[in-house]
Design a protein around this motif. Structure first.
Motif, PDB file in Angstrom:
ATOM      1  N   ARG A  97      10.448  23.230  45.393  1.00 42.39           N
ATOM      2  CA  ARG A  97       9.152  23.911  45.499  1.00 42.39           C
ATOM      3  C   ARG A  97       8.403  23.849  44.169  1.00 42.39           C
ATOM      4  O   ARG A  97       7.215  23.598  44.139  1.00 42.39           O
ATOM      5  CB  ARG A  97       9.357  25.355  45.952  1.00 42.39           C
ATOM      6  N   ASP A  99       8.764  21.596  41.846  1.00 44.48           N
ATOM      7  CA  ASP A  99       8.353  20.195  41.725  1.00 44.48           C
ATOM      8  C   ASP A  99       7.079  19.938  42.518  1.00 44.48           C
ATOM      9  O   ASP A  99       6.142  19.324  42.025  1.00 44.48           O
ATOM     10  CB  ASP A  99       9.442  19.287  42.310  1.00 44.48           C
ATOM     11  N   GLN A 100       7.101  20.396  43.760  1.00 40.97           N
ATOM     12  CA  GLN A 100       5.990  20.140  44.669  1.00 40.97           C
ATOM     13  C   GLN A 100       4.713  20.829  44.195  1.00 40.97           C
ATOM     14  O   GLN A 100       3.629  20.246  44.208  1.00 40.97           O
ATOM     15  CB  GLN A 100       6.351  20.626  46.085  1.00 40.97           C
ATOM     16  N   ILE A 101       4.853  22.077  43.746  1.00 40.93           N
ATOM     17  CA  ILE A 101       3.684  22.825  43.245  1.00 40.93           C
ATOM     18  C   ILE A 101       3.080  22.107  42.051  1.00 40.93           C
ATOM     19  O   ILE A 101       1.860  21.918  41.964  1.00 40.93           O
ATOM     20  CB  ILE A 101       4.085  24.278  42.877  1.00 40.93           C
ATOM     21  N   ALA A 103       3.381  18.974  41.214  1.00 41.68           N
ATOM     22  CA  ALA A 103       2.802  17.695  41.649  1.00 41.68           C
ATOM     23  C   ALA A 103       1.401  17.895  42.222  1.00 41.68           C
ATOM     24  O   ALA A 103       0.477  17.148  41.908  1.00 41.68           O
ATOM     25  CB  ALA A 103       3.721  17.045  42.684  1.00 41.68           C
ATOM     26  N   GLU A 104       1.245  18.928  43.050  1.00 40.37           N
ATOM     27  CA  GLU A 104      -0.062  19.201  43.657  1.00 40.37           C
ATOM     28  C   GLU A 104      -1.078  19.633  42.602  1.00 40.37           C
ATOM     29  O   GLU A 104      -2.254  19.259  42.667  1.00 40.37           O
ATOM     30  CB  GLU A 104       0.089  20.276  44.732  1.00 40.37           C
ATOM     31  N   GLN A 105      -0.615  20.417  41.625  1.00 40.30           N
ATOM     32  CA  GLN A 105      -1.535  20.906  40.594  1.00 40.30           C
ATOM     33  C   GLN A 105      -2.088  19.791  39.720  1.00 40.30           C
ATOM     34  O   GLN A 105      -3.249  19.813  39.328  1.00 40.30           O
ATOM     35  CB  GLN A 105      -0.829  21.945  39.713  1.00 40.30           C
ATOM     36  N   GLY A 107      -1.996  16.469  40.543  1.00 41.70           N
ATOM     37  CA  GLY A 107      -2.431  15.304  41.303  1.00 41.70           C
ATOM     38  C   GLY A 107      -1.539  14.089  41.146  1.00 41.70           C
ATOM     39  O   GLY A 107      -2.012  12.949  41.138  1.00 41.70           O
ATOM     40  N   GLN A 108      -0.239  14.338  40.969  1.00 42.81           N
ATOM     41  CA  GLN A 108       0.733  13.246  40.882  1.00 42.81           C
ATOM     42  C   GLN A 108       1.784  13.457  41.963  1.00 42.81           C
ATOM     43  O   GLN A 108       1.948  14.562  42.469  1.00 42.81           O
ATOM     44  CB  GLN A 108       1.438  13.258  39.509  1.00 42.81           C
ATOM     45  N   SER A 109       2.534  12.414  42.283  1.00 44.20           N
ATOM     46  CA  SER A 109       3.641  12.576  43.223  1.00 44.20           C
ATOM     47  C   SER A 109       4.812  13.232  42.489  1.00 44.20           C
ATOM     48  O   SER A 109       4.911  13.162  41.260  1.00 44.20           O
ATOM     49  CB  SER A 109       4.082  11.223  43.780  1.00 44.20           C
ATOM     50  N   ARG A 110       5.707  13.867  43.246  1.00 42.53           N
ATOM     51  CA  ARG A 110       6.893  14.469  42.642  1.00 42.53           C
ATOM     52  C   ARG A 110       7.722  13.410  41.929  1.00 42.53           C
ATOM     53  O   ARG A 110       8.258  13.639  40.856  1.00 42.53           O
ATOM     54  CB  ARG A 110       7.746  15.152  43.714  1.00 42.53           C
TER      55      ARG A 110
END
Length: 208
Positions: A97, A99-101, A103-105, A107-110
């Motif tokens: 989670r 990692d995912q947060i 990544a979204e913040q 603008g990159q992939s995990r």
């Protein structure tokens, strides 16, 4: 200063600047006596996240700066998320989670976040070469799996060969390292090969 800096109270008196060091320096150079600052009570992890976010907004970030920024922020986010009471799958879930947060913040992939963080395993002289664009990102990622003493040996080999490793050369050195067989002779043999410029691999789209 259009956007206020962020500071937190210092237990020993005064304030600690968290974000806005360049604005502070610019204000000094402009001989301003004051600058707008928002004061917040922040713990170390919250302060780290704000500081990293502030740095990530800069237009020109070196790969090493981005790598350490992602690493610092992800570690702080994981601590904020808290550790589960039992060492089980839920801990991996928490990590994913965060990692995912992140990544979204940004603008990159995990996967790309983890590849950047991996660069922090490079010894400083090699990381400098990545910043100076002497070693490309993908080979650098592969080289980060070499042991520190092997990385040092690589620097000496590069100096001798007057060349930097291609992606395929870096991948082979990583494989030899993982097998415990990356000797100085093996490294020299790989580095002295004539490069194919990594053009032996071609990716075609489905339509093509």
């Amino acid at each position: 200063v259009l956007v206020p800096a962020i500071a937190r109270p210092n237990p020993n008196g005064g304030y600690e600047l968290i974000a806005g060091h360049r604005r502070h320096r610019a204000s000094e150079l402009a001989e301003k006596e004051t600058m707008p600052v928002i004061v917040r009570d922040l713990d170390d992890d919250a302060a780290t996240i704000i500081m990293v976010d502030s740095n990530l907004q800069r237009e020109e970030l070196l790969p090493s700066e981005r790598a350490f920024a992602y690493k610092m922020k992800l570690e702080a986010m994981k601590r904020q998320a808290g550790r589960p009471s039992k060492e089980n799958v839920s801990q991996l879930g928490t990590q994913k989670r965060s990692d995912q947060i992140l990544a979204e913040q940004v603008g990159q992939s995990r996967n790309q976040i983890q590849r950047y963080i991996r660069l922090t395993e490079l010894i400083p002289p090699l990381l400098d070469m990545v910043d100076e664009k002497k070693i490309a990102f993908n080979p650098a990622y592969e080289l980060s799996f070499l042991k520190p003493e092997e990385q040092q040996m690589l620097i000496e080999t590069m100096d001798y060969e007057q060349a930097t490793p291609s992606l395929s050369q870096a991948q082979r050195m990583k494989k030899f390292s993982q097998d415990g067989k990356l000797t100085e002779d093996v490294m020299l043999a790989i580095m002295s090969e004539e490069k194919k410029d990594d053009l032996d691999k071609v990716t075609l789209t489905g339509d093509t």
